[in-house]
Design a protein around this motif. Structure first.
Motif, PDB file in Angstrom:
ATOM      1  N   ALA A  33     -36.899 -17.618 -18.086  1.00  0.00           N
ATOM      2  CA  ALA A  33     -35.868 -16.623 -18.356  1.00  0.00           C
ATOM      3  C   ALA A  33     -35.561 -15.881 -17.061  1.00  0.00           C
ATOM      4  CB  ALA A  33     -36.343 -15.639 -19.415  1.00  0.00           C
ATOM      5  N   MET A  34     -34.329 -15.438 -16.956  1.00  0.00           N
ATOM      6  CA  MET A  34     -33.892 -14.717 -15.760  1.00  0.00           C
ATOM      7  C   MET A  34     -33.242 -13.399 -16.165  1.00  0.00           C
ATOM      8  SD  MET A  34     -34.748 -16.674 -13.226  1.00  0.00           S
ATOM      9  CE  MET A  34     -33.829 -15.919 -11.877  1.00  0.00           C
ATOM     10  N   GLY A  35     -33.307 -12.441 -15.257  1.00  0.00           N
ATOM     11  CA  GLY A  35     -32.745 -11.141 -15.564  1.00  0.00           C
ATOM     12  C   GLY A  35     -31.959 -10.563 -14.412  1.00  0.00           C
ATOM     13  N   TRP A  36     -31.094  -9.620 -14.751  1.00  0.00           N
ATOM     14  CA  TRP A  36     -30.373  -8.815 -13.769  1.00  0.00           C
ATOM     15  C   TRP A  36     -30.774  -7.360 -13.948  1.00  0.00           C
ATOM     16  CZ3 TRP A  36     -27.479 -10.599  -9.796  1.00  0.00           C
ATOM     17  CH2 TRP A  36     -26.998 -11.911  -9.867  1.00  0.00           C
ATOM     18  N   PHE A  37     -30.997  -6.688 -12.853  1.00  0.00           N
ATOM     19  CA  PHE A  37     -31.346  -5.275 -12.824  1.00  0.00           C
ATOM     20  C   PHE A  37     -30.471  -4.605 -11.774  1.00  0.00           C
ATOM     21  CE2 PHE A  37     -35.327  -5.421 -15.288  1.00  0.00           C
ATOM     22  CZ  PHE A  37     -35.514  -6.788 -15.341  1.00  0.00           C
ATOM     23  N   ARG A  38     -30.427  -3.282 -11.813  1.00  0.00           N
ATOM     24  CA  ARG A  38     -29.651  -2.563 -10.801  1.00  0.00           C
ATOM     25  C   ARG A  38     -30.324  -1.250 -10.462  1.00  0.00           C
ATOM     26  NH1 ARG A  38     -24.255  -0.946 -14.396  1.00  0.00           N
ATOM     27  NH2 ARG A  38     -25.261   0.650 -15.703  1.00  0.00           N
ATOM     28  N   GLN A  39     -30.021  -0.776  -9.262  1.00  0.00           N
ATOM     29  CA  GLN A  39     -30.550   0.509  -8.827  1.00  0.00           C
ATOM     30  C   GLN A  39     -29.448   1.279  -8.120  1.00  0.00           C
ATOM     31  OE1 GLN A  39     -34.071   0.353  -6.344  1.00  0.00           O
ATOM     32  NE2 GLN A  39     -34.609   2.452  -6.926  1.00  0.00           N
ATOM     33  N   ALA A  40     -29.092   2.407  -8.711  1.00  0.00           N
ATOM     34  CA  ALA A  40     -28.097   3.287  -8.128  1.00  0.00           C
ATOM     35  C   ALA A  40     -28.784   4.265  -7.176  1.00  0.00           C
ATOM     36  CB  ALA A  40     -27.362   4.047  -9.228  1.00  0.00           C
ATOM     37  N   ILE A  51     -31.421 -13.546 -19.810  1.00  0.00           N
ATOM     38  CA  ILE A  51     -31.013 -14.783 -20.456  1.00  0.00           C
ATOM     39  C   ILE A  51     -32.219 -15.702 -20.565  1.00  0.00           C
ATOM     40  CG2 ILE A  51     -30.256 -15.774 -18.241  1.00  0.00           C
ATOM     41  CD1 ILE A  51     -27.970 -17.152 -19.852  1.00  0.00           C
ATOM     42  N   ARG A  52     -32.326 -16.315 -21.723  1.00  0.00           N
ATOM     43  CA  ARG A  52     -33.431 -17.217 -21.991  1.00  0.00           C
ATOM     44  C   ARG A  52     -33.301 -18.486 -21.168  1.00  0.00           C
ATOM     45  NH1 ARG A  52     -34.724 -19.713 -27.942  1.00  0.00           N
ATOM     46  NH2 ARG A  52     -36.925 -20.151 -27.637  1.00  0.00           N
ATOM     47  N   TRP A  53     -34.365 -19.252 -21.053  1.00  0.00           N
ATOM     48  CA  TRP A  53     -34.392 -20.424 -20.185  1.00  0.00           C
ATOM     49  C   TRP A  53     -33.262 -21.400 -20.487  1.00  0.00           C
ATOM     50  CZ3 TRP A  53     -34.914 -25.296 -22.235  1.00  0.00           C
ATOM     51  CH2 TRP A  53     -35.329 -25.372 -23.574  1.00  0.00           C
ATOM     52  N   ASN A  54     -32.900 -21.540 -21.765  1.00  0.00           N
ATOM     53  CA  ASN A  54     -31.878 -22.516 -22.126  1.00  0.00           C
ATOM     54  C   ASN A  54     -30.490 -21.901 -22.247  1.00  0.00           C
ATOM     55  OD1 ASN A  54     -32.198 -21.073 -24.464  1.00  0.00           O
ATOM     56  ND2 ASN A  54     -32.904 -22.777 -25.703  1.00  0.00           N
ATOM     57  N   LEU A  99     -38.072 -13.550 -14.892  1.00  0.00           N
ATOM     58  CA  LEU A  99     -38.862 -12.886 -15.920  1.00  0.00           C
ATOM     59  C   LEU A  99     -40.119 -13.692 -16.230  1.00  0.00           C
ATOM     60  CD1 LEU A  99     -35.890 -11.917 -18.240  1.00  0.00           C
ATOM     61  CD2 LEU A  99     -37.475 -10.294 -17.220  1.00  0.00           C
ATOM     62  N   THR A 100     -41.211 -12.992 -16.497  1.00  0.00           N
ATOM     63  CA  THR A 100     -42.425 -13.696 -16.915  1.00  0.00           C
ATOM     64  C   THR A 100     -42.307 -14.152 -18.368  1.00  0.00           C
ATOM     65  OG1 THR A 100     -43.492 -11.616 -17.499  1.00  0.00           O
ATOM     66  CG2 THR A 100     -43.841 -12.434 -15.268  1.00  0.00           C
ATOM     67  N   SER A 101     -41.464 -13.481 -19.132  1.00  0.00           N
ATOM     68  CA  SER A 101     -41.199 -13.863 -20.512  1.00  0.00           C
ATOM     69  C   SER A 101     -39.844 -13.300 -20.933  1.00  0.00           C
ATOM     70  CB  SER A 101     -42.274 -13.324 -21.453  1.00  0.00           C
ATOM     71  OG  SER A 101     -41.885 -13.481 -22.805  1.00  0.00           O
ATOM     72  N   GLU A 106     -40.915  -7.691 -17.636  1.00  0.00           N
ATOM     73  CA  GLU A 106     -41.728  -7.857 -16.436  1.00  0.00           C
ATOM     74  C   GLU A 106     -41.211  -9.034 -15.626  1.00  0.00           C
ATOM     75  OE1 GLU A 106     -45.879  -8.207 -17.198  1.00  0.00           O
ATOM     76  OE2 GLU A 106     -46.372  -8.751 -15.141  1.00  0.00           O
ATOM     77  N   CYS A 107     -41.113  -8.817 -14.312  1.00  0.00           N
ATOM     78  CA  CYS A 107     -40.607  -9.839 -13.409  1.00  0.00           C
ATOM     79  C   CYS A 107     -41.636 -10.122 -12.318  1.00  0.00           C
ATOM     80  CB  CYS A 107     -39.304  -9.394 -12.761  1.00  0.00           C
ATOM     81  SG  CYS A 107     -38.004  -9.007 -13.939  1.00  0.00           S
ATOM     82  N   ASP A 108     -41.705 -11.382 -11.894  1.00  0.00           N
ATOM     83  CA  ASP A 108     -42.669 -11.710 -10.847  1.00  0.00           C
ATOM     84  C   ASP A 108     -42.014 -12.030  -9.504  1.00  0.00           C
ATOM     85  OD1 ASP A 108     -43.604 -15.031 -12.170  1.00  0.00           O
ATOM     86  OD2 ASP A 108     -41.647 -14.142 -11.707  1.00  0.00           O
ATOM     87  N   TYR A 109     -40.724 -12.292  -9.486  1.00  0.00           N
ATOM     88  CA  TYR A 109     -40.001 -12.510  -8.242  1.00  0.00           C
ATOM     89  C   TYR A 109     -38.634 -11.840  -8.325  1.00  0.00           C
ATOM     90  CZ  TYR A 109     -43.522 -15.880  -6.821  1.00  0.00           C
ATOM     91  OH  TYR A 109     -44.702 -16.469  -6.458  1.00  0.00           O
TER      92      TYR A 109
END
Length: 120
Positions: A33-40, A51-54, A99-101, A106-109
Motif C-alpha cells: 500500500a502507498m500513501g500521500w502525506f503533506r506538511q504545511a 491506496i491498497r496494493w491492488n 505504508l507498512t499496512s 505507519e510508513c517505512d520509506y
C-alpha cells in the motif's frame, strides 16, 4: 535500495488542478500500500490519501475528499495524486510513502517531497 521520487508540484491558482506522481524503485511495488502525506509551514505532517496494493481500496482525509484522487499503475511502479479544486490551505510539501499496512498509517520509506503552492 528503496527510492520514492515525487514530481508534479508547483504554483497553481485557487480552483486549479495538479497531478503529483511518485516513482518507486528498489522493491516490489505491487506488494505494498502507498500513501500521500503533506506538511504545511509550521504544522505537523498529516495524512492525505492512501491506496491498497491492488488499487481497489482507497481512503482520503476529510479535508480532501471529493477533491483529491489517489491512483496507481503497478506496471509503471508509480502512484499518483490528482488534486482538483485546490485551496490556499492545500499549500504544503507533499510526500509519498510506503505504508507498512493499508490498515494503518505507519510508513517505512518516504520520498523527498514536492512543493505545492496554491496562490493567486
Amino acid at each position: 535500495q528503496v527510492q520514492l521520487v515525487e514530481s508534479g508540484g508547483g504554483l497553481v491558482q485557487p480552483g486549479g488542478s495538479l497531478r503529483l506522481s511518485c516513482a518507486a524503485s528498489g522493491f516490489t511495488f505491487s506488494d505494498y500500500a502507498m500513501g500521500w502525506f503533506r506538511q504545511a509551514p509550521g504544522k505537523e505532517r498529516e495524512f492525505v490519501s492512501k491506496i491498497r496494493w491492488n488499487g481497489y481500496l482507497t481512503y482520503s482525509a476529510n479535508s480532501v475528499k471529493g477533491r483529491f484522487t489517489v491512483s496507481r499503475d503497478n506496471a509503471k511502479d508509480t502512484v499518483y495524486l490528482q488534486m482538483n479544486s485546490l485551496l490556499p490551505e492545500d499549500t504544503a510539501v507533499y510526500y509519498c510513502a510506503r505504508l507498512t499496512s493499508y490498515n494503518g498509517y505507519e510508513c517505512d520509506y518516504w520520498g523527498q517531497g514536492t512543493q505545492v503552492t496554491v496562490s493567486s
